[in-house]
Design an enzyme around this catalytic site. Sequence first.
Site, PDB file in Angstrom:
ATOM      1  N   GLU A  90      33.142 -32.287 -59.170  1.00 38.46           N
ATOM      2  CA  GLU A  90      34.297 -32.321 -58.282  1.00 38.46           C
ATOM      3  C   GLU A  90      33.896 -32.058 -56.834  1.00 38.46           C
ATOM      4  O   GLU A  90      32.935 -31.320 -56.576  1.00 38.46           O
ATOM      5  CB  GLU A  90      35.335 -31.287 -58.751  1.00 38.46           C
ATOM      6  CG  GLU A  90      35.971 -31.738 -60.063  1.00 38.46           C
ATOM      7  CD  GLU A  90      36.969 -30.764 -60.662  1.00 38.46           C
ATOM      8  OE1 GLU A  90      37.016 -29.607 -60.226  1.00 38.46           O
ATOM      9  OE2 GLU A  90      37.701 -31.188 -61.562  1.00 38.46           O
ATOM     10  N   CYS A 103      33.763 -29.895 -49.430  1.00 38.71           N
ATOM     11  CA  CYS A 103      33.066 -28.939 -50.281  1.00 38.71           C
ATOM     12  C   CYS A 103      32.431 -29.747 -51.407  1.00 38.71           C
ATOM     13  O   CYS A 103      33.140 -30.437 -52.151  1.00 38.71           O
ATOM     14  CB  CYS A 103      34.101 -27.931 -50.819  1.00 38.71           C
ATOM     15  SG  CYS A 103      33.437 -26.809 -52.050  1.00 38.71           S
ATOM     16  N   CYS A 110      27.252 -25.071 -64.411  1.00 40.20           N
ATOM     17  CA  CYS A 110      26.475 -24.034 -63.723  1.00 40.20           C
ATOM     18  C   CYS A 110      25.937 -23.049 -64.757  1.00 40.20           C
ATOM     19  O   CYS A 110      26.618 -22.738 -65.737  1.00 40.20           O
ATOM     20  CB  CYS A 110      27.347 -23.293 -62.711  1.00 40.20           C
ATOM     21  SG  CYS A 110      26.410 -22.130 -61.692  1.00 40.20           S
ATOM     22  N   CYS A 114      29.285 -16.727 -63.411  1.00 39.04           N
ATOM     23  CA  CYS A 114      30.045 -15.702 -62.689  1.00 39.04           C
ATOM     24  C   CYS A 114      31.411 -15.575 -63.383  1.00 39.04           C
ATOM     25  O   CYS A 114      32.032 -16.584 -63.726  1.00 39.04           O
ATOM     26  CB  CYS A 114      30.226 -16.100 -61.224  1.00 39.04           C
ATOM     27  SG  CYS A 114      28.660 -16.327 -60.383  1.00 39.04           S
ATOM     28  N   CYS A 117      34.776 -17.426 -62.083  1.00 45.62           N
ATOM     29  CA  CYS A 117      34.678 -18.808 -61.621  1.00 45.62           C
ATOM     30  C   CYS A 117      34.873 -19.788 -62.768  1.00 45.62           C
ATOM     31  O   CYS A 117      34.216 -19.664 -63.814  1.00 45.62           O
ATOM     32  CB  CYS A 117      33.309 -19.004 -60.970  1.00 45.62           C
ATOM     33  SG  CYS A 117      32.915 -20.724 -60.644  1.00 45.62           S
ATOM     34  N   CYS A 336      38.860 -22.044 -54.119  1.00 49.68           N
ATOM     35  CA  CYS A 336      37.578 -21.427 -54.449  1.00 49.68           C
ATOM     36  C   CYS A 336      37.538 -20.950 -55.895  1.00 49.68           C
ATOM     37  O   CYS A 336      38.448 -20.259 -56.334  1.00 49.68           O
ATOM     38  CB  CYS A 336      37.341 -20.217 -53.553  1.00 49.68           C
ATOM     39  SG  CYS A 336      36.798 -20.683 -51.945  1.00 49.68           S
TER      40      CYS A 336
HETATM   41  S1  SF4 Z   1      30.546 -19.042 -58.418  1.00 49.47           S
HETATM   42 FE1  SF4 Z   1      30.675 -20.540 -60.093  1.00 49.47          FE
HETATM   43  S2  SF4 Z   1      29.569 -22.341 -59.387  1.00 49.47           S
HETATM   44 FE2  SF4 Z   1      29.000 -20.620 -58.026  1.00 49.47          FE
HETATM   45  S3  SF4 Z   1      27.144 -19.756 -58.969  1.00 49.47           S
HETATM   46 FE3  SF4 Z   1      28.851 -18.599 -59.841  1.00 49.47          FE
HETATM   47  S4  SF4 Z   1      29.363 -19.703 -61.745  1.00 49.47           S
HETATM   48 FE4  SF4 Z   1      28.082 -21.077 -60.511  1.00 49.47          FE
END
Ligand code: SF4
Length: 347
Positions: A90, A103, A110, A114, A117, A336
């Site tokens: 995206e 962005c 990923c 995190c 996220c 975000c």
């Molecule tokens: S915020 Fe999301 S996209 Fe960014 S490093 Fe952490 S898990 Fe990966």
Amino acid sequence: MKNIRHSSLQDLEALMKEWSEPAFRAKQIYEWIWKRFAGDINDMTNLSKSLREKLAAAYFIPKVKVHHSQFSSDGTIKNRLELHDGYYVESVLIPTDKRMTVCVSSQVGCSLSCKFCATGFLPRKRNMDFDEIVDEVVLANEQSLQHYGKGITNIVFMGMGEPLLNYKNVMKAIEKISSPDSLGMSPRRITVSTAGIAKMIRQLGDDQVKFKLALSLHAANDRKRDEIMPINETNNTDELIDALNHFYKMTKNEITFEYILFKDFNDSTKDADELVKLYRQVPADLVNIIEYNPIEKAEFMKPEDDKVEAFMKYLESKRVNARLRRSRGKDIDAACGQLANVDKATA
Ligand code: SF4
């Protein structure tokens, strides 16, 4: 079949020589790829038909396509982009009075997980190729011209993925984006955001890059940061402080901290004070305090407005250059931490 965008100008020159074609053909092909962003070898209309056929038999262009776009009431546009092998990423186009920012994503999924996220809940499938990252920017630029009558002015690597874990492709994409032979954008208008890979932050310094760096901090002590960002267990805040100082010493480029406020987790005056102490150890220009956008899978909530206000006031009283960022595109999950290939109605 080979990806023709992986051929340098020198490779194309050698190919033309091998095929007994005039040398200037190489330059023409290169321009079709990087100036005119051709999506198909058959679009290269100033080449002879026979050369196009020969090229098309051996090479292809894995052009990224917009699968669908969603339009927010605040003008933000989120794109679901389809890669040549069927994966999706995206990108988000964010218009403001003075800027048109895109962005971009750098990985499919990923690996850093995190806890706040949406992308972090997706497995990492693969790195994006440098030419796919350039396509993201080119597509956003076309979209920006079409909808807002002006091209993009800024690029942030804050979409899906950790850019510093796809270092080579991100660096090569930025080289192309800023090359006068291609988009010719100033690297000063590009920000790479990292969850904090100390070794690669140092590498950016050693490579004397020209773009800006943002650190997704989100907690200013290791216990809390470990809890929400597992990468902190192997890249703790002391290591990050050292790496950022090295980056600044080598490049003198702007450093920003990103700090999302989570209710009853990192929003107290004590947390603000820890943030001030960390800020003073790094030549950071700015701290962006970001409003959290809850996602289904995570337990975090957005703090009350008076808590946010008190946090900002504390930073101000300690002369921290902090700005409160209200997220954009919330109604289309484009804010975000919300990018996760969610399939919503097309617009
Ligand atoms: S915020 Fe999301 S996209 Fe960014 S490093 Fe952490 S898990 Fe990966």
